[in-house]
Design an enzyme around this catalytic site. Structure first.
Site, PDB file in Angstrom:
ATOM      1  N   GLU A   1       9.081  15.038  16.754  1.00 54.11           N
ATOM      2  CA  GLU A   1       9.316  15.157  15.209  1.00 54.11           C
ATOM      3  C   GLU A   1       8.556  16.111  14.591  1.00 54.11           C
ATOM      4  OE1 GLU A   1       8.496  11.516  12.863  1.00 54.11           O
ATOM      5  OE2 GLU A   1      10.439  11.545  12.163  1.00 54.11           O
TER       6      GLU A   1
ATOM      7  N   LYS B   1       0.817  -1.288  -0.061  1.00 53.70           N
ATOM      8  CA  LYS B   1       0.177  -0.064   0.130  1.00 53.70           C
ATOM      9  C   LYS B   1       0.834   1.333  -0.016  1.00 53.70           C
ATOM     10  CE  LYS B   1      -2.052   2.602   2.967  1.00 53.70           C
ATOM     11  NZ  LYS B   1      -1.855   4.081   2.162  1.00 53.70           N
TER      12      LYS B   1
ATOM     13  N   GLU C   1       9.602   0.987  10.857  1.00 59.01           N
ATOM     14  CA  GLU C   1      10.617   1.889  10.733  1.00 59.01           C
ATOM     15  C   GLU C   1       9.694   3.159  11.094  1.00 59.01           C
ATOM     16  OE1 GLU C   1      13.716   1.507  10.390  1.00 59.01           O
ATOM     17  OE2 GLU C   1      14.040  -0.403   9.227  1.00 59.01           O
TER      18      GLU C   1
ATOM     19  N   CYS D   1      12.970  10.599   8.231  1.00 61.30           N
ATOM     20  CA  CYS D   1      13.072  10.227   9.450  1.00 61.30           C
ATOM     21  C   CYS D   1      14.391  10.214  10.149  1.00 61.30           C
ATOM     22  CB  CYS D   1      12.611   8.763   9.710  1.00 61.30           C
ATOM     23  SG  CYS D   1      13.297   7.603   8.442  1.00 61.30           S
TER      24      CYS D   1
HETATM   25  P1  ADP Z   1       1.384  10.740   7.765  1.00 60.58           P
HETATM   26  O1  ADP Z   1       0.243  10.934   8.882  1.00 60.58           O
HETATM   27  O2  ADP Z   1       2.510  11.677   7.903  1.00 60.58           O
HETATM   28  O3  ADP Z   1       0.724  10.568   6.444  1.00 60.58           O
HETATM   29  P2  ADP Z   1       1.588   8.103   8.349  1.00 60.58           P
HETATM   30  O4  ADP Z   1       2.294   7.351   9.358  1.00 60.58           O
HETATM   31  O5  ADP Z   1       0.185   8.083   8.893  1.00 60.58           O
HETATM   32  O6  ADP Z   1       2.110   9.441   8.234  1.00 60.58           O
HETATM   33  O7  ADP Z   1       1.616   7.307   6.993  1.00 60.58           O
HETATM   34  C1  ADP Z   1       2.474   6.107   6.572  1.00 60.58           C
HETATM   35  C2  ADP Z   1       1.654   4.984   5.905  1.00 60.58           C
HETATM   36  O8  ADP Z   1       0.899   4.669   6.837  1.00 60.58           O
HETATM   37  C3  ADP Z   1       0.695   5.625   4.750  1.00 60.58           C
HETATM   38  O9  ADP Z   1       0.695   4.673   3.704  1.00 60.58           O
HETATM   39  C4  ADP Z   1      -0.667   5.728   5.330  1.00 60.58           C
HETATM   40  O10 ADP Z   1      -1.729   5.278   4.541  1.00 60.58           O
HETATM   41  C5  ADP Z   1      -0.365   4.563   6.281  1.00 60.58           C
HETATM   42  N1  ADP Z   1      -1.549   4.440   7.442  1.00 60.58           N
HETATM   43  C6  ADP Z   1      -1.895   5.755   8.206  1.00 60.58           C
HETATM   44  N2  ADP Z   1      -2.854   5.350   9.131  1.00 60.58           N
HETATM   45  C7  ADP Z   1      -2.888   3.906   9.073  1.00 60.58           C
HETATM   46  C8  ADP Z   1      -3.407   2.914  10.095  1.00 60.58           C
HETATM   47  N3  ADP Z   1      -4.403   3.152  11.027  1.00 60.58           N
HETATM   48  N4  ADP Z   1      -3.135   1.464   9.773  1.00 60.58           N
HETATM   49  C9  ADP Z   1      -2.556   1.238   8.739  1.00 60.58           C
HETATM   50  N5  ADP Z   1      -1.956   2.109   7.924  1.00 60.58           N
HETATM   51  C10 ADP Z   1      -2.019   3.470   8.115  1.00 60.58           C
END
Ligand code: ADP
Length: 500
Positions: free
Chosen positions: A405, A199, A274, A308
């Site tokens: 962060e 994804k 990570e 990061c």
């Molecule tokens: P940001 O909030 O800065 O976009 P994230 O850590 O939320 O950073 O995003 C990293 C990835 O995690 C993206 O692919 C996002 O769609 C996904 N993501 C966000 N929330 C969830 C969740 N609850 N479960 C699984 N994946 C998630």
């Protein structure tokens, strides 16, 4: 006041292949077939340089993830992939790397449009780095071995371990290095023989989708790599909790990492993470400032600080503090900020309006708490999501600006006198991803490296070479990617004992 030049005539023209790709029908890659989301839902991907719509993207959810997992399971258990020799897997990975190289100009433009970074960075680092990741991991496909272990009296037993692919893997990647992070995830999993549901981040799905086409062209059988675009709380969460996924690998924020751990409990799938960092960088009084200052500027502001590993907390020995503060502030002010497609840009926009607001709020919060801004300090222009490279001093380790962060072009500087004090401050954080030490005293460098709680320590410069294991301590993550550790993470070790 810096102005952002958005004049269309001053931007690199898009390749016809890029224009064509942006116009494609929104689709997910499931079982070798590009198909709309079951729900028919779509969302748009935006250009962070001006907020305009780039492309329509299929919005996958739990139903699509389930179809993708079924396809991945079939491919893993009974499809041609389950009988593919490791040398053939290596060959496909090499072929994919060659296709990335062949299409580097197109991929670089897509990356810059979607993510914002300067085109010369996409073209010079992200895209060739992704090809290199596939080539490096291709080498491991044929070199994964178990051990023979002597037990009992000689001749009693023949015992050995064998490494097997862990199975169906869910991979959730972020938006800061979209193609490179997809490569870090896919390459070792495929080298190990796993099948994947990937994804991409909702903000930056374009290069992963183009990569999906190249994966098909490279000859990977249907269902080996499935790509489900969509949002975190729908597609992402469905991957994390799916009962037939054996392992989930995630790169992103610490908060989301924790929700993935909770979601993974159902079937106790393996989890590697990570996560974030608030990485200390220590400049000793004997540091070579001619190298340290440009190194810190590059580390702090590359990718608009959305990295990061960025050295976002800089501790400088009191005797050179004013020199480093002035050097960093001058360097920050000198950076040319502009659209990634503008040939002179050294720093692009941040990813989204949400990120812009979050970054500027962090800066404002710091100023309210007494911090002093010596360069930058807020948004640039009114179109797109540009933030000025920002240098902040007069902070204490307790202030949120020094602890949280920010994931933007913002660094905080503090002076120190004693090594023990600076090591204490460096470790006084929930994170433990990377640290930098700038010194010409080799003994001090090694001693300090031992005492800093971080997964990677960089002395007088950094390398993110794909051969180097990379992972965080504390709340920066679980496990290591890259290197042989990165591919072994996608294997399970079985012990076989034969009584003779
Ligand atoms: P940001 O909030 O800065 O976009 P994230 O850590 O939320 O950073 O995003 C990293 C990835 O995690 C993206 O692919 C996002 O769609 C996904 N993501 C966000 N929330 C969830 C969740 N609850 N479960 C699984 N994946 C998630």
């Amino acid at each position: 006041m810096t102005t952002i030049d958005q004049t269309p005539g001053n931007l690199t023209a898009l390749l016809p292949s890029v224009m064509k790709f942006l116009d494609r029908e929104p689709a997910l890659l499931i079982d070798g077939r590009w198909q709309p989301a079951r729900s028919g839902e779509t969302f748009v991907s935006r250009n962070p340089a001006n907020g305009s719509t780039l492309a329509k993207i299929a919005s996958g959810d739990a139903e699509d993830v389930d179809l993708a997992v079924k396809a991945a399971r079939r491919a893993f258990k009974s499809g041609p992939w389950s009988r593919t020799k490791s040398s053939d897997r290596a060959q496909m990975l090499w072929k994919l790397a060659d296709l990335i190289t062949e299409h580097a100009d197109e991929l670089a433009q897509l990356e810059t449009l979607d993510q914002g970074k300067p085109l010369n960075v996409s073209r010079g680092a992200d895209i060739p780095g992704s090809a290199e990741t596939f080539r490096y991991m291709a080498g491991w496909a044929t070199k994964l071995t178990g051990k023979t272990i002597q037990v009992g009296a000689p001749g009693d037993f023949h015992s050995y371990t064998q490494l097997e692919p862990v199975g169906v893997v869910g991979q959730i990647v972020p938006w800061n290095f979209p193609l490179a992070m997809a490569a870090w995830k896919l390459a070792p999993a495929l080298a190990a023989g796993c099948t994947v549901v990937l994804k991409p981040a909702e903000n930056t799905p374009l290069t992963a989708l183009r990569l999906g086409e190249l994966i098909q062209e490279a000859g990977f059988p249907d269902g080996v790599v499935n790509i489900v675009t969509g949002f975190g709380d729908t597609a992402g969460a469905a991957i994390a909790q799916h009962p037939d996924i054996d392992k989930v690998a995630f790169t992103g924020s610490t908060g989301v990492g924790k929700s993935i751990v909770r979601a993974a409990i159902g079937n106790l799938k393996r989890v590697s993470l990570e996560l974030g960092g608030k990485n200390p960088s220590i400049v000793m009084e004997d540091a070579d400032l001619v190298a340290a200052i440009p190194g810190l500027i590059q580390g702090s502001f590359a990718n608009s600080g959305q990295v990061c590993t960025a050295p976002s907390r800089i501790f400088v020995h009191g005797s050179v503090f004013e020199d480093v503060l002035a050097g960093l502030s001058d360097g920050a002010r000198a950076l040319k900020v502009g659209p990634g497609l503008s040939p002179g840009s050294q720093m692009g926009p941040v990813i989204s309006e949400r990120q812009l607001v979050s970054i500027t709020e962090h800066i404002e919060g710091g100023v309210t708490a007494g911090a002093k801004v010596t360069a930058g300090g807020g948004r640039l222009g009114t179109e797109g999501y540009f933030v000025a490279p920002t240098v902040v001093s007069n902070v204490s380790n307790e202030m949120p600006i020094a602890r949280e962060e920010i994931f933007g072009p913002v660094v905080v500087l503090s002076p120190f006198r004693e090594i023990d004090d600076v090591l204490h401050m460096a470790n006084d954080t929930q994170y433990g991803l990377t640290a930098q030490i700038w010194t010409q005293n080799v003994s001090n460098a090694h001693r300090m490296a031992t005492r800093i709680d971080a997964g990677s320590i960089w002395v007088n410069g950094k390398s993110m070479d794909i051969a180097l294991p990379f992972g965080g301590f504390k709340q920066s993550g679980w496990g290591q990617e890259k290197g042989v550790e990165g591919v072994e993470m996608y294997t399970r070790s079985k012990t076989v004992v034969v009584a003779l």
